[in-house]
Motif scaffolding. Structure first.
Motif, short mmCIF file in Angstrom:
data_model
loop_
_atom_site.label_atom_id
_atom_site.label_comp_id
_atom_site.label_asym_id
_atom_site.label_seq_id
_atom_site.Cartn_x
_atom_site.Cartn_y
_atom_site.Cartn_z
N UNK A 52 0.84 -1.19 0.00
CA UNK A 52 0.00 0.00 0.00
C UNK A 52 0.88 1.24 0.00
N UNK A 53 0.56 2.19 -0.90
CA UNK A 53 1.26 3.46 -0.97
C UNK A 53 0.28 4.58 -0.66
N UNK A 54 0.62 5.41 0.33
CA UNK A 54 -0.13 6.62 0.63
C UNK A 54 0.62 7.76 -0.05
N UNK A 55 -0.02 8.45 -0.99
CA UNK A 55 0.64 9.41 -1.85
C UNK A 55 0.01 10.79 -1.73
N UNK A 56 0.79 11.76 -1.22
CA UNK A 56 0.36 13.15 -1.17
C UNK A 56 0.37 13.71 -2.58
#
Length: 143
Positions: A52-56
């Protein structure tokens, strides 16, 4: 679970890391300051890709929009789960990230308990069995 956070704001990264530690799932967090750092990391040989990647979205060097497009264009990365994690609630930003293949859009919560609940629900979601058809009704995540 291997999780990546891409965000140029140091306070937001610390806030996120603290919330993630309080979730009852074993996680390993890698942090990057911009999209280019993430792509450089993902292109290294023998790197285990995150679940999982949390991307701003708003970052220097390479923003989240550019990074998302690069991920989806790369055959080795195109199936990674990308959660947009932004302060923006602009319909234009939500639409653009949806069209470019993000899996979910999360507005950064202001309160710690809200952040912990949000991250917990997103991390515990069974992404392995997500439907291939994107459903815009479920794209914008709300608590």
């Amino acid at each position: 679970m291997k999780i990546v956070l891409v965000d140029d704001d140091e306070d937001d990264r610390m806030f996120f890391a603290d919330a993630l530690q309080e979730i009852e799932i074993s996680t390993e967090l890698a942090e990057f300051h911009n999209g280019q750092e993430l792509l450089d990391y993902l292109s290294e040989p023998d790197v285990e890709h995150p679940q999982l990647i949390f991307l701003d979205l708003n970052m220097p060097v390479m923003d989240g929009f550019q990074c998302l497009r690069q991920i989806r264009k790369n055959p080795e990365l195109k199936d990674l789960v990308v959660a947009i994690y932004s302060t923006s609630s602009s319909e234009r930003d939500i639409e653009e990230t949806f069209v470019n293949g993000a899996n979910i859009y999360i507005n950064k919560p202001n309160r710690f308990e809200e952040l912990k609940k949000t991250i917990g629900q997103v991390v515990k979601r069974n992404w392995q069995y997500r439907e291939n058809a994107m459903d815009k009704a479920n794209f914008l995540f709300r608590i």
